[in-house]
Design a protein around this motif. Structure first.
Motif, PDB file in Angstrom:
ATOM      1  N   ASP A 139       0.812  -1.278   0.009  1.00 44.81           N
ATOM      2  CA  ASP A 139      -0.182   0.155  -0.053  1.00 44.81           C
ATOM      3  C   ASP A 139       0.866   1.401   0.076  1.00 44.81           C
ATOM      4  O   ASP A 139       0.300   2.265  -0.303  1.00 44.81           O
ATOM      5  CB  ASP A 139      -1.001   0.085   0.957  1.00 44.81           C
ATOM      6  N   VAL A 140       2.074   1.145   0.513  1.00 48.12           N
ATOM      7  CA  VAL A 140       2.904   2.293   0.546  1.00 48.12           C
ATOM      8  C   VAL A 140       4.324   1.608   0.396  1.00 48.12           C
ATOM      9  O   VAL A 140       4.621   0.462   1.057  1.00 48.12           O
ATOM     10  CB  VAL A 140       2.827   3.161   1.674  1.00 48.12           C
ATOM     11  N   VAL A 141       5.222   2.355  -0.190  1.00 44.95           N
ATOM     12  CA  VAL A 141       6.907   1.878  -0.160  1.00 44.95           C
ATOM     13  C   VAL A 141       7.665   2.900   0.520  1.00 44.95           C
ATOM     14  O   VAL A 141       7.312   4.106   0.665  1.00 44.95           O
ATOM     15  CB  VAL A 141       7.160   1.722  -1.703  1.00 44.95           C
ATOM     16  N   THR A 142       8.500   2.434   1.498  1.00 45.87           N
ATOM     17  CA  THR A 142       9.606   3.155   1.902  1.00 45.87           C
ATOM     18  C   THR A 142      10.886   2.504   1.871  1.00 45.87           C
ATOM     19  O   THR A 142      11.007   1.291   1.059  1.00 45.87           O
ATOM     20  CB  THR A 142       9.262   3.642   3.556  1.00 45.87           C
ATOM     21  N   TYR A 143      11.945   2.927   2.346  1.00 44.17           N
ATOM     22  CA  TYR A 143      13.275   2.122   2.022  1.00 44.17           C
ATOM     23  C   TYR A 143      14.168   2.466   3.483  1.00 44.17           C
ATOM     24  O   TYR A 143      13.900   3.298   4.273  1.00 44.17           O
ATOM     25  CB  TYR A 143      14.030   2.702   1.230  1.00 44.17           C
ATOM     26  N   GLU A 144      15.035   1.511   3.720  1.00 44.86           N
ATOM     27  CA  GLU A 144      15.940   1.560   4.814  1.00 44.86           C
ATOM     28  C   GLU A 144      17.283   2.094   4.763  1.00 44.86           C
ATOM     29  O   GLU A 144      18.033   2.237   5.229  1.00 44.86           O
ATOM     30  CB  GLU A 144      15.880  -0.029   5.278  1.00 44.86           C
ATOM     31  N   PHE A 145      17.646   2.192   3.512  1.00 43.74           N
ATOM     32  CA  PHE A 145      19.071   2.876   3.187  1.00 43.74           C
ATOM     33  C   PHE A 145      18.760   3.983   2.140  1.00 43.74           C
ATOM     34  O   PHE A 145      17.967   3.961   1.004  1.00 43.74           O
ATOM     35  CB  PHE A 145      20.107   1.646   2.794  1.00 43.74           C
ATOM     36  N   GLU A 146      19.768   4.883   2.063  1.00 44.42           N
ATOM     37  CA  GLU A 146      19.726   5.954   0.778  1.00 44.42           C
ATOM     38  C   GLU A 146      20.303   5.554  -0.304  1.00 44.42           C
ATOM     39  O   GLU A 146      20.117   6.665  -1.205  1.00 44.42           O
ATOM     40  CB  GLU A 146      20.254   7.418   1.419  1.00 44.42           C
ATOM     41  N   ASN A 147      21.042   4.416  -0.549  1.00 42.11           N
ATOM     42  CA  ASN A 147      21.415   4.191  -1.967  1.00 42.11           C
ATOM     43  C   ASN A 147      20.583   3.363  -2.685  1.00 42.11           C
ATOM     44  O   ASN A 147      21.065   3.093  -3.665  1.00 42.11           O
ATOM     45  CB  ASN A 147      22.814   3.532  -1.356  1.00 42.11           C
ATOM     46  N   VAL A 148      19.219   3.369  -2.235  1.00 42.03           N
ATOM     47  CA  VAL A 148      18.188   2.709  -3.239  1.00 42.03           C
ATOM     48  C   VAL A 148      18.572   3.492  -4.641  1.00 42.03           C
ATOM     49  O   VAL A 148      18.620   4.745  -4.794  1.00 42.03           O
ATOM     50  CB  VAL A 148      16.886   3.105  -2.912  1.00 42.03           C
ATOM     51  N   PRO A 149      18.617   2.849  -5.772  1.00 46.72           N
ATOM     52  CA  PRO A 149      18.834   3.553  -6.976  1.00 46.72           C
ATOM     53  C   PRO A 149      17.683   4.475  -7.426  1.00 46.72           C
ATOM     54  O   PRO A 149      16.484   3.964  -7.347  1.00 46.72           O
ATOM     55  CB  PRO A 149      18.568   2.262  -8.154  1.00 46.72           C
ATOM     56  N   GLY A 150      17.972   5.760  -7.919  1.00 49.16           N
ATOM     57  CA  GLY A 150      17.076   6.773  -7.982  1.00 49.16           C
ATOM     58  C   GLY A 150      15.802   6.015  -9.100  1.00 49.16           C
ATOM     59  O   GLY A 150      14.729   6.517  -9.111  1.00 49.16           O
ATOM     60  N   ASP A 151      16.367   5.252 -10.294  1.00 51.57           N
ATOM     61  CA  ASP A 151      15.337   4.727 -10.994  1.00 51.57           C
ATOM     62  C   ASP A 151      14.486   3.794 -10.419  1.00 51.57           C
ATOM     63  O   ASP A 151      13.350   3.721 -10.816  1.00 51.57           O
ATOM     64  CB  ASP A 151      16.162   4.216 -12.281  1.00 51.57           C
ATOM     65  N   THR A 152      14.801   3.007  -9.588  1.00 46.67           N
ATOM     66  CA  THR A 152      13.862   2.471  -8.712  1.00 46.67           C
ATOM     67  C   THR A 152      12.992   2.746  -8.123  1.00 46.67           C
ATOM     68  O   THR A 152      11.955   2.571  -8.234  1.00 46.67           O
ATOM     69  CB  THR A 152      14.710   1.344  -7.858  1.00 46.67           C
ATOM     70  N   ALA A 153      13.455   4.095  -7.157  1.00 43.97           N
ATOM     71  CA  ALA A 153      12.465   4.769  -6.668  1.00 43.97           C
ATOM     72  C   ALA A 153      11.356   5.524  -7.483  1.00 43.97           C
ATOM     73  O   ALA A 153      10.010   5.638  -7.353  1.00 43.97           O
ATOM     74  CB  ALA A 153      13.058   5.760  -5.745  1.00 43.97           C
ATOM     75  N   GLY A 154      11.921   5.892  -8.589  1.00 40.19           N
ATOM     76  CA  GLY A 154      11.031   6.721  -9.580  1.00 40.19           C
ATOM     77  C   GLY A 154       9.945   5.732 -10.333  1.00 40.19           C
ATOM     78  O   GLY A 154       8.880   6.101 -10.489  1.00 40.19           O
ATOM     79  N   PHE A 155      10.627   4.461 -10.520  1.00 46.06           N
ATOM     80  CA  PHE A 155       9.621   3.506 -11.215  1.00 46.06           C
ATOM     81  C   PHE A 155       8.431   3.215 -10.295  1.00 46.06           C
ATOM     82  O   PHE A 155       7.309   3.417 -10.647  1.00 46.06           O
ATOM     83  CB  PHE A 155      10.499   2.247 -11.565  1.00 46.06           C
ATOM     84  N   LEU A 156       8.768   2.920  -9.046  1.00 46.99           N
ATOM     85  CA  LEU A 156       7.581   2.365  -7.899  1.00 46.99           C
ATOM     86  C   LEU A 156       7.004   3.624  -7.737  1.00 46.99           C
ATOM     87  O   LEU A 156       5.649   3.475  -7.242  1.00 46.99           O
ATOM     88  CB  LEU A 156       8.571   1.955  -6.730  1.00 46.99           C
ATOM     89  N   ASP A 157       7.438   4.866  -7.810  1.00 47.79           N
ATOM     90  CA  ASP A 157       6.514   6.313  -7.426  1.00 47.79           C
ATOM     91  C   ASP A 157       5.493   6.318  -8.383  1.00 47.79           C
ATOM     92  O   ASP A 157       4.304   6.919  -8.278  1.00 47.79           O
ATOM     93  CB  ASP A 157       7.297   7.374  -7.526  1.00 47.79           C
TER      94      ASP A 157
END
Length: 361
Positions: free
Chosen positions: A74-92
């Protein structure tokens, strides 16, 4: 960008990118609220898997797996700041992501980070962009020595950086960090290291915890002490900086902001768009820990009180130090947290403990 306008009810699922100890403690906190967690990580032996309702073992650039993951949460978060930007953008595009992609990208690039913070009128160390040996030499001439050369991206716990001293050869220093795009930062002569742990909700509600004093050994956090040896004025300044940063980022979730203190001067070092090691003391000294606060924030719940009801020293257990578990488990007022990692390596965070005493201030 998708947002949450109505609080997610118990039984909802938070998707977490990364399966380390921070994800593990987030999942444990979510479970107390009746919220499930689905961990997405490429490592098959991730510590968070043992306490999560579901898991996906796949690479961060496996977009088919990411799409399947997004459909189950239902929502996505992350535990570390080196998640690839493309990954976060795709999920967004598929589910709400908190903290947002803009905050993640700002924290991932040290030039962008320093530019953003200084643009708010908040003090940072003098800095310059470094793209090669010539620009490094020019930066050294402008900023002076000593200074610290850091890769623009990645790097943590002292990795990806080297000190520039009077005798340091710039070419050797640039080679030491792999010849990567970098930042040169002026050396900050500080008396104390502190951090601000703050949370912001989707509607903009903000809560800030008491300011811990942090002690590092070999660039790795060893202890966080609350209350720290700082003046009330310094604490107010640090909290004000935290409020300004988290609002300007339109941030949702918990953030850790590391700072240096010299006298009454507070200088921001860096931001971490996630729950933070220096906030682990909140697990036992506060009614609502940073981990529960993060789950509340990303799920659209009201934020809890950050009030502290005990004095506390958080100590990281690195490598074989976790073998002290029997001794620590027997000690009154010690709360032990082990991360379920099977292999102890020098410098690896295996757990931590919080030693509580009655609150004096």
């Amino acid at each position: 960008m998708r947002t949450i306008t109505t609080p997610l009810p118990p039984g909802s699922t938070v998707g977490i990118l990364g399966g380390g100890q921070l994800a593990r403690m987030l999942a444990l906190a979510a479970g107390r609220l009746g919220i499930d967690c689905h961990i997405y990580a490429p490592e098959a032996n991730s510590p968070a898997f043992a306490v999560s309702a579901a898991k996906s073992v796949a690479a961060y650039d496996d977009f088919a797996a990411l799409e399947a993951f997004a459909k189950q949460v239902d929502v996505v978060t992350y535990e570390f700041e080196n998640v690839p930007g493309d990954t976060a953008g795709f999920l967004d595009r598929l589910a709400p992501v908190a903290p947002g992609v803009a905050a993640l990208k700002t924290a991932q690039d040290r030039i962008a980070e320093k530019t953003f913070i200084s643009g708010l009128g908040i003090p940072v160390a003098p800095f310059a962009e470094v793209s090669g040996i010539a620009s490094l030499e020019a930066a050294i001439a402008r900023i002076g020595r000593p200074a610290v050369l850091k890769t623009r991206r990645f790097g943590y716990d002292g990795k990806g950086q080297t000190k520039i001293c009077d005798a340091t050869d710039p070419a050797a220093a640039f080679a030491e960090i792999g010849g990567q795009p970098a930042i040169l930062e002026g050396f900050v002569r500080f008396e104390t290291e502190i951090s601000v742990i703050a949370a912001r909700s989707w509607p903009g509600e903000v809560r800030v915890y008491d300011v811990p004093e942090n002690h590092h050994e070999n660039h790795i956090l060893k202890t966080s002490t609350v209350p720290g040896r700082i003046s009330p004025a310094v604490a107010r300044t640090a909290m004000d900086f935290g409020n300004r940063i988290i609002a300007a980022l339109d941030y949702v979730g918990v953030i850790g902001i590391e700072m240096f203190v010299s006298g009454d001067q507070v200088t921001v070092n860096e931001i971490a768009p996630r729950v933070h090691n220096s906030g682990h003391w909140t697990m036992d000294a506060c009614a609502v820990s940073q981990f529960e606060q993060h789950i509340r924030a990303v799920c659209g719940w009201p934020l809890g009180s950050p009030e502290r009801y005990a004095d506390v020293v958080m100590t990281n257990l690195l490598g074989d130090e976790a073998q002290r578990w029997r001794e620590l488990a027997a000690e009154p007022r010690v709360h032990l947290h082990l991360y379920g990692k099977r292999e102890a390596r020098p410098g690896r965070k295996m757990g931590h403990f919080n030693r509580l005493t009655p609150r004096q201030t």
